[in-house]
Write a protein that holds these residues in place. Structure first.
Motif, PDB file in Angstrom:
ATOM      1  N   GLY A 154      12.014  54.426 -42.252  1.00 16.68           N
ATOM      2  CA  GLY A 154      11.916  53.799 -40.944  1.00 16.68           C
ATOM      3  C   GLY A 154      12.408  52.369 -40.964  1.00 16.68           C
ATOM      4  O   GLY A 154      12.989  51.898 -41.942  1.00 16.68           O
ATOM      5  N   VAL A 155      12.165  51.692 -39.874  1.00 17.83           N
ATOM      6  CA  VAL A 155      12.479  50.265 -39.757  1.00 17.83           C
ATOM      7  C   VAL A 155      11.146  49.538 -39.789  1.00 17.83           C
ATOM      8  O   VAL A 155      10.311  49.740 -38.906  1.00 17.83           O
ATOM      9  CB  VAL A 155      13.238  49.963 -38.447  1.00 17.83           C
ATOM     10  CG1 VAL A 155      13.404  48.460 -38.248  1.00 17.83           C
ATOM     11  CG2 VAL A 155      14.584  50.653 -38.431  1.00 17.83           C
ATOM     12  N   ASP A 156      10.943  48.738 -40.815  1.00 17.73           N
ATOM     13  CA  ASP A 156       9.658  48.057 -41.011  1.00 17.73           C
ATOM     14  C   ASP A 156       8.503  49.050 -40.944  1.00 17.73           C
ATOM     15  O   ASP A 156       7.458  48.780 -40.358  1.00 17.73           O
ATOM     16  CB  ASP A 156       9.471  46.940 -39.983  1.00 17.73           C
ATOM     17  CG  ASP A 156      10.505  45.838 -40.129  1.00 17.73           C
ATOM     18  OD1 ASP A 156      10.926  45.559 -41.273  1.00 17.73           O
ATOM     19  OD2 ASP A 156      10.903  45.256 -39.097  1.00 17.73           O
ATOM     20  N   GLY A 157       8.722  50.251 -41.513  1.00 19.24           N
ATOM     21  CA  GLY A 157       7.693  51.279 -41.550  1.00 19.24           C
ATOM     22  C   GLY A 157       7.591  52.131 -40.304  1.00 19.24           C
ATOM     23  O   GLY A 157       6.842  53.098 -40.273  1.00 19.24           O
ATOM     24  N   ASP A 158       8.333  51.810 -39.264  1.00 17.31           N
ATOM     25  CA  ASP A 158       8.289  52.571 -38.006  1.00 17.31           C
ATOM     26  C   ASP A 158       9.353  53.663 -38.050  1.00 17.31           C
ATOM     27  O   ASP A 158      10.548  53.386 -37.966  1.00 17.31           O
ATOM     28  CB  ASP A 158       8.537  51.635 -36.826  1.00 17.31           C
ATOM     29  CG  ASP A 158       8.353  52.312 -35.481  1.00 17.31           C
ATOM     30  OD1 ASP A 158       8.600  53.534 -35.366  1.00 17.31           O
ATOM     31  OD2 ASP A 158       7.958  51.612 -34.532  1.00 17.31           O
ATOM     32  N   LEU A 159       8.908  54.916 -38.175  1.00 13.78           N
ATOM     33  CA  LEU A 159       9.838  56.035 -38.310  1.00 13.78           C
ATOM     34  C   LEU A 159      10.618  56.306 -37.027  1.00 13.78           C
ATOM     35  O   LEU A 159      11.767  56.750 -37.089  1.00 13.78           O
ATOM     36  CB  LEU A 159       9.088  57.291 -38.759  1.00 13.78           C
ATOM     37  CG  LEU A 159       8.488  57.213 -40.157  1.00 13.78           C
ATOM     38  CD1 LEU A 159       7.725  58.486 -40.481  1.00 13.78           C
ATOM     39  CD2 LEU A 159       9.553  56.951 -41.195  1.00 13.78           C
ATOM     40  N   VAL A 160      10.023  56.026 -35.867  1.00 14.66           N
ATOM     41  CA  VAL A 160      10.749  56.234 -34.613  1.00 14.66           C
ATOM     42  C   VAL A 160      11.919  55.265 -34.522  1.00 14.66           C
ATOM     43  O   VAL A 160      13.043  55.668 -34.212  1.00 14.66           O
ATOM     44  CB  VAL A 160       9.806  56.091 -33.392  1.00 14.66           C
ATOM     45  CG1 VAL A 160      10.593  56.129 -32.086  1.00 14.66           C
ATOM     46  CG2 VAL A 160       8.740  57.188 -33.405  1.00 14.66           C
ATOM     47  N   ASP A 161      11.668  54.009 -34.811  1.00 16.90           N
ATOM     48  CA  ASP A 161      12.761  53.021 -34.806  1.00 16.90           C
ATOM     49  C   ASP A 161      13.814  53.384 -35.849  1.00 16.90           C
ATOM     50  O   ASP A 161      15.011  53.208 -35.626  1.00 16.90           O
ATOM     51  CB  ASP A 161      12.232  51.612 -35.073  1.00 16.90           C
ATOM     52  CG  ASP A 161      11.518  51.005 -33.868  1.00 16.90           C
ATOM     53  OD1 ASP A 161      11.625  51.568 -32.760  1.00 16.90           O
ATOM     54  OD2 ASP A 161      10.849  49.966 -34.046  1.00 16.90           O
ATOM     55  N   GLY A 162      13.359  53.897 -36.986  1.00 13.57           N
ATOM     56  CA  GLY A 162      14.295  54.323 -38.024  1.00 13.57           C
ATOM     57  C   GLY A 162      15.177  55.460 -37.548  1.00 13.57           C
ATOM     58  O   GLY A 162      16.386  55.468 -37.795  1.00 13.57           O
ATOM     59  N   ALA A 163      14.580  56.430 -36.854  1.00  7.75           N
ATOM     60  CA  ALA A 163      15.357  57.562 -36.341  1.00  7.75           C
ATOM     61  C   ALA A 163      16.360  57.114 -35.289  1.00  7.75           C
ATOM     62  O   ALA A 163      17.507  57.580 -35.268  1.00  7.75           O
ATOM     63  CB  ALA A 163      14.420  58.621 -35.766  1.00  7.75           C
ATOM     64  N   CYS A 197      24.991  57.282 -36.858  1.00  5.59           N
ATOM     65  CA  CYS A 197      25.725  58.558 -36.791  1.00  5.59           C
ATOM     66  C   CYS A 197      26.730  58.531 -35.646  1.00  5.59           C
ATOM     67  O   CYS A 197      27.860  59.015 -35.793  1.00  5.59           O
ATOM     68  CB  CYS A 197      24.754  59.722 -36.637  1.00  5.59           C
ATOM     69  SG  CYS A 197      23.791  60.031 -38.136  1.00  5.59           S
ATOM     70  N   ASN A 198      26.344  57.958 -34.513  1.00 10.20           N
ATOM     71  CA  ASN A 198      27.281  57.828 -33.395  1.00 10.20           C
ATOM     72  C   ASN A 198      28.459  56.937 -33.768  1.00 10.20           C
ATOM     73  O   ASN A 198      29.602  57.208 -33.393  1.00 10.20           O
ATOM     74  CB  ASN A 198      26.570  57.276 -32.156  1.00 10.20           C
ATOM     75  CG  ASN A 198      25.630  58.276 -31.535  1.00 10.20           C
ATOM     76  OD1 ASN A 198      25.750  59.484 -31.729  1.00 10.20           O
ATOM     77  ND2 ASN A 198      24.665  57.774 -30.783  1.00 10.20           N
ATOM     78  N   LYS A 256      22.353  54.646 -46.009  1.00  8.96           N
ATOM     79  CA  LYS A 256      21.579  53.820 -45.068  1.00  8.96           C
ATOM     80  C   LYS A 256      20.837  54.713 -44.078  1.00  8.96           C
ATOM     81  O   LYS A 256      19.674  54.474 -43.767  1.00  8.96           O
ATOM     82  CB  LYS A 256      22.501  52.863 -44.297  1.00  8.96           C
ATOM     83  CG  LYS A 256      23.127  51.790 -45.135  1.00  8.96           C
ATOM     84  CD  LYS A 256      22.199  50.626 -45.278  1.00  8.96           C
ATOM     85  CE  LYS A 256      22.945  49.475 -45.928  1.00  8.96           C
ATOM     86  NZ  LYS A 256      22.165  48.264 -45.964  1.00  8.96           N
ATOM     87  N   VAL A 257      21.516  55.758 -43.563  1.00 12.88           N
ATOM     88  CA  VAL A 257      20.893  56.680 -42.612  1.00 12.88           C
ATOM     89  C   VAL A 257      19.702  57.365 -43.261  1.00 12.88           C
ATOM     90  O   VAL A 257      18.621  57.469 -42.662  1.00 12.88           O
ATOM     91  CB  VAL A 257      21.924  57.705 -42.076  1.00 12.88           C
ATOM     92  CG1 VAL A 257      21.234  58.844 -41.338  1.00 12.88           C
ATOM     93  CG2 VAL A 257      22.937  57.019 -41.170  1.00 12.88           C
ATOM     94  N   THR A 258      19.878  57.820 -44.478  1.00  6.36           N
ATOM     95  CA  THR A 258      18.784  58.484 -45.202  1.00  6.36           C
ATOM     96  C   THR A 258      17.591  57.547 -45.348  1.00  6.36           C
ATOM     97  O   THR A 258      16.444  57.941 -45.096  1.00  6.36           O
ATOM     98  CB  THR A 258      19.259  58.972 -46.581  1.00  6.36           C
ATOM     99  OG1 THR A 258      20.327  59.898 -46.389  1.00  6.36           O
ATOM    100  CG2 THR A 258      18.138  59.630 -47.350  1.00  6.36           C
ATOM    101  N   ALA A 259      17.853  56.315 -45.730  1.00  7.16           N
ATOM    102  CA  ALA A 259      16.767  55.343 -45.881  1.00  7.16           C
ATOM    103  C   ALA A 259      16.052  55.113 -44.551  1.00  7.16           C
ATOM    104  O   ALA A 259      14.819  55.024 -44.509  1.00  7.16           O
ATOM    105  CB  ALA A 259      17.311  54.025 -46.432  1.00  7.16           C
ATOM    106  N   LEU A 260      16.801  55.034 -43.466  1.00  7.08           N
ATOM    107  CA  LEU A 260      16.178  54.841 -42.155  1.00  7.08           C
ATOM    108  C   LEU A 260      15.300  56.026 -41.768  1.00  7.08           C
ATOM    109  O   LEU A 260      14.210  55.854 -41.223  1.00  7.08           O
ATOM    110  CB  LEU A 260      17.257  54.624 -41.086  1.00  7.08           C
ATOM    111  CG  LEU A 260      17.966  53.282 -41.121  1.00  7.08           C
ATOM    112  CD1 LEU A 260      19.204  53.311 -40.231  1.00  7.08           C
ATOM    113  CD2 LEU A 260      17.013  52.169 -40.688  1.00  7.08           C
ATOM    114  N   LEU A 261      15.762  57.232 -42.057  1.00  6.90           N
ATOM    115  CA  LEU A 261      14.997  58.422 -41.704  1.00  6.90           C
ATOM    116  C   LEU A 261      13.752  58.577 -42.573  1.00  6.90           C
ATOM    117  O   LEU A 261      12.720  59.058 -42.108  1.00  6.90           O
ATOM    118  CB  LEU A 261      15.875  59.670 -41.804  1.00  6.90           C
ATOM    119  CG  LEU A 261      16.992  59.765 -40.763  1.00  6.90           C
ATOM    120  CD1 LEU A 261      17.889  60.953 -41.073  1.00  6.90           C
ATOM    121  CD2 LEU A 261      16.419  59.863 -39.355  1.00  6.90           C
TER     122      LEU A 261
END
Length: 100
Positions: free
Chosen positions: A55-64, A71-72, A47-52
């Motif tokens: 992104g979230v809905d294409g937004d890489l900052v939100d994904g990061a 991770c926390n 899931k983390v890899t997919a987010l990085l």
């Protein structure tokens, strides 16, 4: 083993979605054996890899940001598992906690 053990996919879902039950996921992870914990971590890592990457809905900052939150969460669970292992007299994961 927890009486109502969820599948690894269900635990990952609880850990990685806003609608998830964090307390239930914590209990499932803490009660899991080392192999099951590894499977849960592997699912969260996917899931983390997919987010990085996506992104979230294409937004890489939100994904990061979302990836950082996951991770926390895993850092918290590693500490929780170490405490559970220590109480049970099994220090298998405890030696790696705090090493970073």
């Amino acid at each position: 083993m927890v009486a109502d053990e969820l599948s690894v996919a269900e635990v990952v879902e609880h850990l990685t979605t806003k609608k998830g039950n964090q307390f239930l996921a914590d209990a499932q992870y803490a009660a899991a054996d080392i192999g099951r914990r590894r499977e849960i971590r592997r699912g969260v890592a996917q899931k983390v890899t997919a987010l990085l990457v996506d992104g979230v809905d294409g937004d890489l900052v939100d994904g990061a940001v979302s990836a950082e939150h996951l991770c926390n969460t895993m850092w918290h669970l590693a500490g929780l598992a170490a405490q559970e292992d220590e109480l049970a007299g099994d220090g298998t994961e405890a030696s790696s906690v705090g090493a970073h």
